[in-house]
Design an enzyme around this catalytic site. Structure first.
Site, PDB file in Angstrom:
ATOM      1  N   PRO C 107       0.701  -1.190   0.126  1.00 42.06           N
ATOM      2  CA  PRO C 107      -0.243   0.159   0.151  1.00 42.06           C
ATOM      3  C   PRO C 107       0.784   1.225   0.039  1.00 42.06           C
ATOM      4  O   PRO C 107       1.767   1.287   0.831  1.00 42.06           O
ATOM      5  CB  PRO C 107      -0.687  -0.005   1.339  1.00 42.06           C
ATOM      6  N   THR C 108       0.362   2.210  -0.651  1.00 40.50           N
ATOM      7  CA  THR C 108       0.962   3.614  -0.609  1.00 40.50           C
ATOM      8  C   THR C 108       0.735   4.235   0.691  1.00 40.50           C
ATOM      9  O   THR C 108      -0.345   3.933   1.108  1.00 40.50           O
ATOM     10  CB  THR C 108       0.553   4.373  -1.942  1.00 40.50           C
ATOM     11  N   GLY C 109       1.878   4.668   1.157  1.00 43.49           N
ATOM     12  CA  GLY C 109       1.520   5.080   2.386  1.00 43.49           C
ATOM     13  C   GLY C 109       1.628   4.327   3.557  1.00 43.49           C
ATOM     14  O   GLY C 109       1.414   4.521   4.732  1.00 43.49           O
ATOM     15  N   CYS C 110       2.254   2.976   3.239  1.00 43.74           N
ATOM     16  CA  CYS C 110       2.389   2.019   4.428  1.00 43.74           C
ATOM     17  C   CYS C 110       3.780   2.452   4.688  1.00 43.74           C
ATOM     18  O   CYS C 110       4.928   2.239   4.162  1.00 43.74           O
ATOM     19  CB  CYS C 110       2.438   0.717   3.652  1.00 43.74           C
ATOM     20  N   VAL C 111       3.863   2.988   6.124  1.00 37.03           N
ATOM     21  CA  VAL C 111       4.963   3.494   6.873  1.00 37.03           C
ATOM     22  C   VAL C 111       5.123   2.820   8.061  1.00 37.03           C
ATOM     23  O   VAL C 111       4.219   1.948   8.579  1.00 37.03           O
ATOM     24  CB  VAL C 111       4.888   4.897   7.038  1.00 37.03           C
TER      25      VAL C 111
END
Lengths: 102, 134, 111
Positions: C107-111
């Site tokens: 996922p984009t924004g998976c930090v």
């Protein structure tokens, strides 16, 4: 000596397109690619300048680049021809030289 | 952590350069930090959110659909400058209808895009704590 | 880069096990990825996997966990719209693990 001028910068952002129009000669061809494709739209602050140049020059736009930016062909200035990559290659062959206004 | 007002200023057409896509990815990542996020579309940036983009002819991923997900990320302050549209022969109807769902109002869909004048845009930009320029 | 064996044919996955080419995805691939992590996919797992695939199809991104949680709550009911429920299905993280089985990128924004 017919020349093909290739422009890839938006006329609304850089002076490259204007500079191209100021240097192109009668009988030359101008091809808009990448961000320059938006310059094909009619009813803009740039369209009259391009129409004036079209009096004695042929203007083309790469169709894929136009579609990618959400500009439909019916919004284009009358007389601009839409080409694909094969048409792009033909233009380079038909003209004696090519200059890119990067 | 105090909430700050973050503004992402988009001024480039998509695909010709990587700015638009980079901005979108940064915005989605920033959304995880639950800050007060706004987006501005000025100059050629307005082309990023035009309707009916088709990248079939250029062999690149069409990321325009992703702007429609911004509402899910609670990003619903999207300012578009009217003069930038006018200069390009565009109107609000040429833009994708970006919306968000208001959970407190039975998930009613509300528009995220605000068309503002250049003067109003200047005021919006001046009211932010942090600006990111793309 | 690695290969995942699915019923005798192999598909390319990256170093974290995500499918390289999401157009290659099949339900068998999802089942095989889950089996490799000792997970037996239930109907509840499939609800999430299918939701993720539909979300990607529509928006061209894998949603962040927060977005997934909210959307699941809206679609499958409030009882399922919380991270406790999603972690019970996907203990390695609903974003990472479910997206992997769904054949999506991380996922984009998976930090």
């Amino acid at each position: 000596m017919a020349m093909l001028h290739i422009v890839n910068k938006s006329p609304f952002e850089r002076v490259a397109f204007k500079s191209c129009l100021d240097h192109a000669l009668a009988g030359d061809s101008i091809l808009m690619i990448e961000d320059a494709a938006v310059g094909a739209t009619d009813g803009t602050i740039f369209s009259e300048e391009l129409k004036a140049a079209m009096a004695d020059k042929s203007v083309y736009v790469l169709g894929g680049d136009l579609a990618a930016r959400g500009v439909s062909e019916d919004r284009m200035i009358d007389g601009i021809k839409v080409v694909d990559y094969a048409g792009f290659v033909n233009l380079t062959v038909e003209n004696d030289t090519t200059q890119s206004w990067v | 952590m105090a909430t700050k007002k973050f503004m992402y200023v988009n001024r480039k057409a998509p695909y010709g350069t990587v700015y638009a896509l980079e901005a979108l990815e940064v915005v989605l990542i920033a959304a995880a930090f639950e800050q007060d996020i706004s987006l501005a579309f000025i100059d050629d940036g307005v082309y990023q959110i035009t309707k009916e983009q088709s990248t079939d002819g250029i062999g690149m991923k069409n990321f325009s659909a992703t702007y429609k997900a911004l509402g899910d990320y609670d990003i619903n302050k999207i300012y578009v400058e009217k003069e930038s549209l006018d200069d390009r022969g565009l109107t609000a109807d040429d833009l994708m209808p970006l919306v968000w769902e208001d959970e407190d109002d039975d998930w009613a869909e509300k528009p995220s895009i605000k068309i503002v004048s250049r003067e109003e845009m200047a005021a919006v930009l001046a009211a932010q704590d942090v600006h990111y320029s793309f | 880069m690695g290969m995942l064996d699915v019923n005798g044919t192999s598909v390319e996955v990256d170093e974290e096990g995500y499918l390289e080419d999401l157009s290659e995805w099949t339900e068998e691939i999802a089942t095989a990825m889950a089996a490799a992590e000792d997970v037996d996919l239930s109907e509840e797992h499939w609800d999430i996997i299918n939701f993720l695939r539909e979300y990607y199809e529509e928006y061209q991104i894998a949603p962040a966990v927060r977005v997934l949680t909210k959307a699941v709550g809206k679609r499958l009911g409030k009882a399922k719209g919380n991270s406790k429920y999603l972690y019970s299905l996907f203990p390695y993280g609903p974003g990472k693990q479910a997206c992997k089985y769904a054949g999506l990128p991380k996922p984009t924004g998976c930090v």
